[in-house]
Design a protein around this motif. Structure first.
Motif, PDB file in Angstrom:
ATOM      1  N   GLY A   5       0.808  -1.229   0.000  1.00 26.98           N
ATOM      2  CA  GLY A   5       0.000   0.000   0.000  1.00 26.98           C
ATOM      3  C   GLY A   5       0.834   1.269   0.000  1.00 26.98           C
ATOM      4  O   GLY A   5       0.395   2.301  -0.498  1.00 26.98           O
ATOM      5  N   GLY A   6       2.038   1.212   0.549  1.00 25.26           N
ATOM      6  CA  GLY A   6       2.885   2.409   0.595  1.00 25.26           C
ATOM      7  C   GLY A   6       3.971   2.398  -0.468  1.00 25.26           C
ATOM      8  O   GLY A   6       4.962   3.132  -0.355  1.00 25.26           O
ATOM      9  N   TYR A   7       3.804   1.566  -1.492  1.00 19.53           N
ATOM     10  CA  TYR A   7       4.838   1.419  -2.505  1.00 19.53           C
ATOM     11  C   TYR A   7       4.269   1.383  -3.923  1.00 19.53           C
ATOM     12  O   TYR A   7       4.808   2.018  -4.840  1.00 19.53           O
ATOM     13  N   ALA A   8       3.181   0.636  -4.081  1.00 20.53           N
ATOM     14  CA  ALA A   8       2.670   0.317  -5.422  1.00 20.53           C
ATOM     15  C   ALA A   8       2.281   1.553  -6.231  1.00 20.53           C
ATOM     16  O   ALA A   8       2.565   1.631  -7.431  1.00 20.53           O
ATOM     17  N   LYS A   9       1.664   2.542  -5.585  1.00 24.67           N
ATOM     18  CA  LYS A   9       1.217   3.725  -6.331  1.00 24.67           C
ATOM     19  C   LYS A   9       2.426   4.500  -6.862  1.00 24.67           C
ATOM     20  O   LYS A   9       2.422   4.981  -7.997  1.00 24.67           O
ATOM     21  N   GLY A  10       3.464   4.589  -6.030  1.00 30.41           N
ATOM     22  CA  GLY A  10       4.677   5.285  -6.464  1.00 30.41           C
ATOM     23  C   GLY A  10       5.370   4.537  -7.590  1.00 30.41           C
ATOM     24  O   GLY A  10       5.845   5.138  -8.561  1.00 30.41           O
ATOM     25  N   TYR A  11       5.414   3.207  -7.448  1.00 31.61           N
ATOM     26  CA  TYR A  11       6.017   2.363  -8.489  1.00 31.61           C
ATOM     27  C   TYR A  11       5.267   2.546  -9.810  1.00 31.61           C
ATOM     28  O   TYR A  11       5.874   2.680 -10.884  1.00 31.61           O
ATOM     29  N   ALA A  12       3.933   2.577  -9.716  1.00 30.59           N
ATOM     30  CA  ALA A  12       3.111   2.756 -10.914  1.00 30.59           C
ATOM     31  C   ALA A  12       3.394   4.111 -11.567  1.00 30.59           C
ATOM     32  O   ALA A  12       3.407   4.224 -12.800  1.00 30.59           O
ATOM     33  N   LEU A  13       3.629   5.140 -10.749  1.00 27.64           N
ATOM     34  CA  LEU A  13       3.969   6.465 -11.294  1.00 27.64           C
ATOM     35  C   LEU A  13       5.247   6.392 -12.120  1.00 27.64           C
ATOM     36  O   LEU A  13       5.321   6.945 -13.230  1.00 27.64           O
ATOM     37  N   ASP A  14       6.262   5.714 -11.564  1.00 24.18           N
ATOM     38  CA  ASP A  14       7.532   5.601 -12.296  1.00 24.18           C
ATOM     39  C   ASP A  14       7.352   4.867 -13.623  1.00 24.18           C
ATOM     40  O   ASP A  14       7.909   5.251 -14.647  1.00 24.18           O
ATOM     41  N   LYS A  15       6.571   3.776 -13.572  1.00 19.85           N
ATOM     42  CA  LYS A  15       6.316   3.009 -14.799  1.00 19.85           C
ATOM     43  C   LYS A  15       5.623   3.889 -15.846  1.00 19.85           C
ATOM     44  O   LYS A  15       5.985   3.876 -17.025  1.00 19.85           O
ATOM     45  N   ALA A  16       4.618   4.648 -15.387  1.00 17.74           N
ATOM     46  CA  ALA A  16       3.844   5.488 -16.316  1.00 17.74           C
ATOM     47  C   ALA A  16       4.727   6.589 -16.895  1.00 17.74           C
ATOM     48  O   ALA A  16       4.682   6.855 -18.110  1.00 17.74           O
ATOM     49  N   ALA A  17       5.527   7.222 -16.043  1.00 15.33           N
ATOM     50  CA  ALA A  17       6.389   8.311 -16.514  1.00 15.33           C
ATOM     51  C   ALA A  17       7.389   7.782 -17.536  1.00 15.33           C
ATOM     52  O   ALA A  17       7.621   8.413 -18.581  1.00 15.33           O
TER      53      ALA A  17
END
Lengths: 351, 127
Positions: A171-183
């Motif tokens: 929960g404290g990692y996945a959203k940030g990881y997804a941001l990096d993937k999208a960027a």
């Protein structure tokens, strides 16, 4: 005739205003709101790119979901609880676990995605939260069993846990990881300007026309922003707050951020906002690095920030007092005269 | 009428009236000037804009989300969630929105309210 000409010119000008090349899409993924803005691309192309990103988010959501039956993470957690039999793990998930382990170590285990059992015990592994009966014995037992990322062993495409109480919750990692993937995806597709927001975690690419992307920081106790800032190219911003996911019991607020040292929700902080400079993992850091600062006691927050390599941060304590680092202070703009209006609000510099 | 042509020196009482007037203006400015007043309400339902409505009307809207019906009210230039099928009722607790850029979101029922001013003061909200 000149009047008519003037009208035509005005109409064209107005047209110019309404046709700003800004495409925006919104969806609900990761149990939260996802906003994608793409600037400077044709609408069909922007839509196609945004759809691709939204689909990728949905894939990550399904794979990394912490309690939905059938997600890769749920299956892995079930295997961890069974004992030390290695089970296959995808290269992506293996890499996520290794990276999260590194960050957990760096945070002195204040960021600890292995405490899924504690999060579940507090009722935060649900779509909606309601007060739970606090089971002090179960909480203390789990803290004693010390589930940690270092208990997970990854080798030859398999994973197992030496500690059966390890239960991953990203929960404290996945959203940030997804941001990096999208960027990374949008950059690779040649997109120069975009703003991606997953549940409040935001990463910027380029800018919005002739000015930087502007981001408002949510007031932890009121609708609307408490401050604003320009988010330059490549920067990411993240907030950990006690106001999005919490329940109240006997007049006390219990938020979803659990202190792994005590097993109880962290107290004494309303919000921690951090800014992360451009890096391949800026999004991930913007998600992860606010947690150790949020959980740390008031006197240790500056040190926690330093430990995570964060120099731009703002802390709002339980009394609503605002603390900002010197670097962050230079970037923040206060949209309203909140300082004199809210007399309990004080702005203080951190060392 | 000739008396009106000359301007007599203000008397102490005049100064009191003038000062009181100025004080009133300053006080009104401090109490009423809370940033830009909003003109419009944008309602989003899931991934689409449900409606963008003028706040200059009295209106009650029922919008359907995954959990059921959410009721939104526009009243005297303000807007709010009045009822929602979600458990926590965070959206209803947000209360009235009256200034530009204010936002209330109901994540469980996937409905959001945003007040728009003449110009958007930010591109996205960090929370």
């Amino acid at each position: 005739m000149p009047m008519n000409l003037l009208l035509v010119v005005f109409t064209l000008l107005l047209n110019g205003c309404s046709h700003e090349p800004l495409y925006q899409s919104q969806s609900y993924v990761f149990g939260t709101l996802v906003d994608i803005s793409i600037y400077g691309e044709s609408e069909p192309r922007a839509r196609e790119l945004a759809n691709h990103v939204q689909q990728e988010f949905q894939r990550l959501h399904d794979s990394l979901h912490a309690w939905k039956e059938g997600s890769d993470l749920t299956r892995l957690n079930a295997a961890f609880a069974q004992g030390e039999t290695p089970v296959p793990v995808s290269p992506e998930l293996a890499q996520i676990i290794q990276d999260a382990t590194t960050l957990s170590t760096r945070s002195n285990e204040l960021f600890n995605p292995a405490i899924g059992n504690l999060i579940k015990l507090w009722g935060f592994q649900r779509d909606e939260y309601s007060p739970v009966n606090i089971d002090a014995d179960a909480i203390n037992a789990l803290v004693k069993q010390a589930p940690r990322m270092s208990g997970i062993v990854i080798e030859h495409g398999t994973a197992y846990s030496k500690n059966p109480t390890v239960r991953l919750d990203l929960g404290g990692y996945a959203k940030g990881y997804a941001l990096d993937k999208a960027a990374a995806y949008l950059r690779q597709q040649g997109v120069k300007n975009a703003l991606i927001n997953i549940g409040g975690n935001i990463i910027a690419l380029g800018q919005h026309g002739d000015h930087p992307w502007r981001v408002g920081i949510q007031h932890p106790r009121q609708p609307g922003p408490i401050a604003m800032l320009d988010l330059p190219d490549g920067w990411a911003i993240g907030t950990s707050g006690d106001y999005q996911r919490y329940f109240e019991l006997d007049g006390k607020r219990y938020c979803h951020i659990i202190d792994p040292r005590t097993g109880y929700p962290a107290q004494g902080t309303q919000a921690v906002t951090i800014l992360v400079p451009p890096a391949a993992n800026a999004g991930t850091l913007s998600d992860v690095a606010s947690k150790p600062i949020f959980i740390s006691n008031a006197g240790d927050k500056a040190q926690a920030a330093q430990m995570m390599g964060i120099t731009n941060y703002m802390v709002i304590d339980a009394q609503g007092k605002i603390f900002v680092s010197a670097e962050m202070r230079r970037r923040l703009q206060w949209p309203e005269k909140i300082m004199p209006k809210e007399k309990h609000v004080r702005l203080e510099n951190l060392p | 009428m000739s008396g009106w042509k000359t301007c007599p020196k203000p008397l102490p009482g005049d100064w009191i009236v003038i000062s009181a007037g100025l004080l009133l203006v300053v006080m009104l400015f401090l109490t009423l000037w809370h940033g830009e007043h909003a003109a419009k309400l944008r309602i989003r339902q899931g991934d689409t804009i449900y409606a963008t409505l003028s706040l200059d009307q009295e209106r009650t809207l029922d919008i359907h989300g995954p959990l059921g019906n959410t009721r939104i009210v526009i009243h005297q230039g303000r807007a709010r969630f009045v009822s929602s099928p979600c458990r926590n009722q965070y959206c209803v607790h947000q209360g009235w929105l009256s200034r530009a850029s204010q936002v209330a979101i109901c994540l469980p029922n996937q409905i959001s309210l945003e007040l728009l001013g003449a110009k958007k003061s930010y591109d996205s909200l960090n929370y």
